[in-house]
Design an enzyme around this catalytic site. Structure first.
Site, PDB file in Angstrom:
ATOM      1  N   LYS A  19      27.659  31.623 121.877  1.00  0.00           N
ATOM      2  CA  LYS A  19      26.234  31.363 121.624  1.00  0.00           C
ATOM      3  C   LYS A  19      25.422  32.667 121.694  1.00  0.00           C
ATOM      4  O   LYS A  19      24.607  32.939 120.826  1.00  0.00           O
ATOM      5  CB  LYS A  19      25.680  30.370 122.656  1.00  0.00           C
ATOM      6  N   ARG A  77      20.427  22.036 128.806  1.00  0.00           N
ATOM      7  CA  ARG A  77      21.773  21.717 129.292  1.00  0.00           C
ATOM      8  C   ARG A  77      21.851  20.325 129.894  1.00  0.00           C
ATOM      9  O   ARG A  77      22.923  19.909 130.321  1.00  0.00           O
ATOM     10  CB  ARG A  77      22.178  22.724 130.357  1.00  0.00           C
ATOM     11  N   ARG A 109      35.869  38.988 128.855  1.00  0.00           N
ATOM     12  CA  ARG A 109      34.532  39.386 128.418  1.00  0.00           C
ATOM     13  C   ARG A 109      33.909  40.467 129.301  1.00  0.00           C
ATOM     14  O   ARG A 109      34.039  40.429 130.515  1.00  0.00           O
ATOM     15  CB  ARG A 109      33.642  38.133 128.463  1.00  0.00           C
ATOM     16  N   ARG A 168      30.579  39.674 134.178  1.00  0.00           N
ATOM     17  CA  ARG A 168      29.641  38.768 134.839  1.00  0.00           C
ATOM     18  C   ARG A 168      30.272  38.201 136.094  1.00  0.00           C
ATOM     19  O   ARG A 168      31.460  37.911 136.124  1.00  0.00           O
ATOM     20  CB  ARG A 168      29.279  37.618 133.885  1.00  0.00           C
ATOM     21  N   ARG A 185      31.988  25.496 135.490  1.00  0.00           N
ATOM     22  CA  ARG A 185      31.021  25.536 134.383  1.00  0.00           C
ATOM     23  C   ARG A 185      31.438  24.585 133.265  1.00  0.00           C
ATOM     24  O   ARG A 185      30.595  23.942 132.641  1.00  0.00           O
ATOM     25  CB  ARG A 185      30.870  26.974 133.860  1.00  0.00           C
TER      26      ARG A 185
HETATM   27  P1  AMP Z   1      24.805  31.189 130.733  1.00  0.00           P
HETATM   28  O1  AMP Z   1      24.527  32.644 130.651  1.00  0.00           O
HETATM   29  O2  AMP Z   1      24.039  30.391 129.724  1.00  0.00           O
HETATM   30  O3  AMP Z   1      26.275  30.881 130.743  1.00  0.00           O
HETATM   31  O4  AMP Z   1      24.248  30.689 132.155  1.00  0.00           O
HETATM   32  C1  AMP Z   1      24.745  31.215 133.362  1.00  0.00           C
HETATM   33  C2  AMP Z   1      24.377  30.299 134.521  1.00  0.00           C
HETATM   34  O5  AMP Z   1      22.951  30.195 134.636  1.00  0.00           O
HETATM   35  C3  AMP Z   1      24.856  28.865 134.391  1.00  0.00           C
HETATM   36  O6  AMP Z   1      26.207  28.690 134.813  1.00  0.00           O
HETATM   37  C4  AMP Z   1      23.868  28.143 135.308  1.00  0.00           C
HETATM   38  O7  AMP Z   1      24.165  28.380 136.678  1.00  0.00           O
HETATM   39  C5  AMP Z   1      22.559  28.881 135.003  1.00  0.00           C
HETATM   40  N1  AMP Z   1      21.844  28.283 133.857  1.00  0.00           N
HETATM   41  C6  AMP Z   1      21.588  28.877 132.653  1.00  0.00           C
HETATM   42  N2  AMP Z   1      20.903  28.060 131.846  1.00  0.00           N
HETATM   43  C7  AMP Z   1      20.734  26.898 132.523  1.00  0.00           C
HETATM   44  C8  AMP Z   1      20.114  25.654 132.205  1.00  0.00           C
HETATM   45  N3  AMP Z   1      19.547  25.425 131.010  1.00  0.00           N
HETATM   46  N4  AMP Z   1      20.132  24.678 133.162  1.00  0.00           N
HETATM   47  C9  AMP Z   1      20.687  24.882 134.365  1.00  0.00           C
HETATM   48  N5  AMP Z   1      21.321  26.025 134.727  1.00  0.00           N
HETATM   49  C10 AMP Z   1      21.332  27.044 133.814  1.00  0.00           C
END
Ligand code: AMP
Length: 224
Positions: A13, A88, A127, A161, A172
């Site tokens: 994404k 989400r 990654r 990360r 996740r």
């Molecule tokens: P991402 O970079 O989108 O994979 O997000 C990393 C982490 O941020 C996720 O595993 C969640 O802990 C938190 N996070 C990001 N976006 C959301 C969301 N829309 N709702 C809840 N937690 C989020």
């Protein structure tokens, strides 16, 4: 044009969102990036979410909806929003609909990026991200250049990360299937869902998304 990129962690994404920002002047709204930014700058919010993120759990709807509201309200006229990693949950999806409504806008498409779970694990554990500009590299599909410098900004500070490890990834993925995957049906019922095969290389996925945005795909006409 406002779109959501929907898919499990590692589906690509962020990579595709950055391509759309470059090629179409769209505005990427990544709640993951916003939360990592808060964490890195040591804000009170960052301290609150650091542990939750490291464990691979979702932060509360209220926190991310507030973040998105602020960004939407402060954004000027642009080429449209790309929602990346948001919504989400169903509550977040409802809130997004209301927020866009309140500024006289709507969603044009929700693009589901399909990738099988084994490929996700392989991608995520390989990654790394440029610590300066956020460009994403991958040991398998897009290695860091031989001169050790980011192709986009020239920095040589590459990071993994904190949540890109197998244990957190398993959590996740579980969060995705339990709380986020229901959005596929939700947006299908609204006539907004489009699907791309996310397993191809970056250029192939980019082309599939371009075909959707430019109206070249076959649209499903079942608006709710
Ligand atoms: P991402 O970079 O989108 O994979 O997000 C990393 C982490 O941020 C996720 O595993 C969640 O802990 C938190 N996070 C990001 N976006 C959301 C969301 N829309 N709702 C809840 N937690 C989020």
């Amino acid at each position: 044009m406002n779109i959501i990129l929907l898919g499990p962690p590692g589906a690509g994404k962020g990579t595709q969102a950055r391509i759309l920002v470059e090629s179409r002047g769209m505005v990427q709204l990544s709640t993951g990036d916003m939360l990592r930014g808060a964490k890195d700058s040591g804000t009170e919010l960052g301290d609150r979410v650091a542990g939750i993120m490291a464990r691979g759990e979702l932060v509360t709807d209220e926190i991310v909806i507030d973040l998105i509201r602020e960004r939407i309200e402060s954004a000027g006229e642009g080429g449209g929003f790309i929602f990346d990693g948001f919504p989400r949950t169903l509550a977040q999806a409802d809130a997004l609909g209301e927020l866009l409504d309140s500024i006289g806008q709507h969603l044009d498409a929700v693009i589901e990026m399909q990738v099988d779970d084994e490929a996700l694990v392989a991608r995520i554990t390989a990654r790394s991200v440029c610590g300066n500009c956020g460009e994403v590299y991958n040991d398998i599909t897009r290695p860091i250049p031989d001169d050790g410098k980011c192709e986009v900004c020239g920095a040589s500070d590459f990071r993994r990360r904190a949540d890109d490890n197998e244990e957190s990834l398993r959590k996740r993925l579980m969060e995705y299937y339990k709380k986020t995957a229901p959005l596929i049906g939700y947006y299908y019922a609204k006539g907004l869902l489009r699907t791309v095969d996310g397993l191809g290389d970056i250029g192939n996925v980019r082309d599939q998304i371009a075909a959707i945005l430019d109206g070249g795909d076959e649209r499903r006409e079942i608006r709710a």
